[in-house]
Design an enzyme around this catalytic site. Structure first.
Site, short mmCIF file in Angstrom:
data_model
loop_
_atom_site.label_atom_id
_atom_site.label_comp_id
_atom_site.label_asym_id
_atom_site.label_seq_id
_atom_site.Cartn_x
_atom_site.Cartn_y
_atom_site.Cartn_z
N GLU A 1 0.31 5.41 0.73
CA GLU A 1 -0.50 6.42 1.33
C GLU A 1 -0.27 7.51 0.88
O GLU A 1 0.84 7.68 0.22
CB GLU A 1 -0.56 6.34 2.90
CG GLU A 1 -1.23 4.99 3.41
CD GLU A 1 -1.10 5.02 4.88
OE1 GLU A 1 -2.03 3.94 5.58
OE2 GLU A 1 -0.71 5.87 5.44
N GLU B 1 -2.97 -4.72 -3.02
CA GLU B 1 -3.63 -5.64 -4.13
C GLU B 1 -3.43 -5.11 -5.36
O GLU B 1 -3.25 -5.55 -6.49
CB GLU B 1 -4.73 -6.19 -3.60
CG GLU B 1 -5.06 -6.97 -2.29
CD GLU B 1 -5.10 -5.96 -1.10
OE1 GLU B 1 -5.91 -6.58 -0.18
OE2 GLU B 1 -4.84 -4.93 -0.98
N CYS C 1 -10.64 -3.43 -3.94
CA CYS C 1 -9.70 -4.54 -4.35
C CYS C 1 -10.37 -5.84 -5.00
O CYS C 1 -10.09 -6.32 -5.65
CB CYS C 1 -8.67 -5.02 -3.54
SG CYS C 1 -7.36 -3.32 -3.02
N ASN D 1 0.87 -1.12 0.03
CA ASN D 1 0.09 0.02 -0.27
C ASN D 1 0.80 1.31 0.03
O ASN D 1 2.03 1.41 0.30
CB ASN D 1 -1.07 0.05 1.20
CG ASN D 1 -0.59 -0.18 2.46
OD1 ASN D 1 0.64 -0.96 2.72
ND2 ASN D 1 -0.81 0.54 3.44
N CYS E 1 -4.26 0.53 -2.63
CA CYS E 1 -4.07 -0.76 -1.85
C CYS E 1 -2.96 -1.69 -2.33
O CYS E 1 -2.64 -1.38 -3.62
CB CYS E 1 -5.18 -1.40 -1.68
SG CYS E 1 -6.71 -0.51 -1.03
N CYS F 1 -10.04 -5.20 0.54
CA CYS F 1 -11.13 -4.23 0.62
C CYS F 1 -12.23 -4.41 -0.34
O CYS F 1 -11.83 -5.19 -1.52
CB CYS F 1 -10.86 -2.61 0.61
SG CYS F 1 -9.96 -2.15 -0.87
#
Length: 164
Positions: A64, A75, A115, A62, A73, A112
């Protein structure tokens, strides 16, 4: 009106040692990749590792951003990198793991919703299920075969086609 029931199938392992060797190695790669995530705000580092049918392993973590919606993210970082580097390869499996500073997370942390939708798109595109393996920092590991077990009633390209 008709009522229907959705059943989800997954395997729960007591620890990563119970996994098939290739899946165990993939999860370990995800764990190592999480350590290098850029997560200065949440301190919730996520790593993902993808195994392709050509034997390549692609990782992502990830990323940010102070403007939170601008991050990405792990993934999706890994999925997009795999597609960019090996556009014809089939995704066999993706493993996801985390690393945190605040406390140890022993419950498996699943991808999530965004994803899951991207995974469903790749699965639809390649016409083959993707195995998803996920865990916390320690503890149990979940293995799911195919996105219908993580995202039932998935929105796909078929929804965009005109009905006859």
């Amino acid at each position: 009106m008709e009522e229907k029931k959705i059943t989800l199938r997954f395997r729960l392992s007591d620890n990563a040692g119970d996994l098939e060797p290739a899946d165990k190695a993939l999860l370990e790669k995800a764990r190592l990749t999480a350590l290098n995530a850029y997560a200065p705000y949440s301190r919730f580092r996520v790593g993902a590792a993808i195994r392709l049918d050509n034997g390549e392993i692609i990782t992502g973590n990830n990323q940010e951003n102070a403007a939170y919606p601008s991050g990405l993210c792990a993934e999706r970082v890994a999925l997009f990198a795999a597609s960019a580097q090996f556009p014809e390869a089939v995704i066999e499996a993706i493993a996801v793991s985390i690393d945190t500073d605040n406390h140890e997370i022993i419950q498996p942390v699943s991808p999530c919703g965004a994803c899951r939708q991207v995974l469903a798109e790749y699965e639809h595109r390649q016409e083959r299920e993707i195995r998803v393996i996920f865990s916390g920092e320690t503890g149990k590991t979940v293995t799911v075969d195919g996105m219908n077990n993580l995202l039932p009633m998935t929105f796909t390209a078929n929804n965009l086609k005109k009905s006859k």
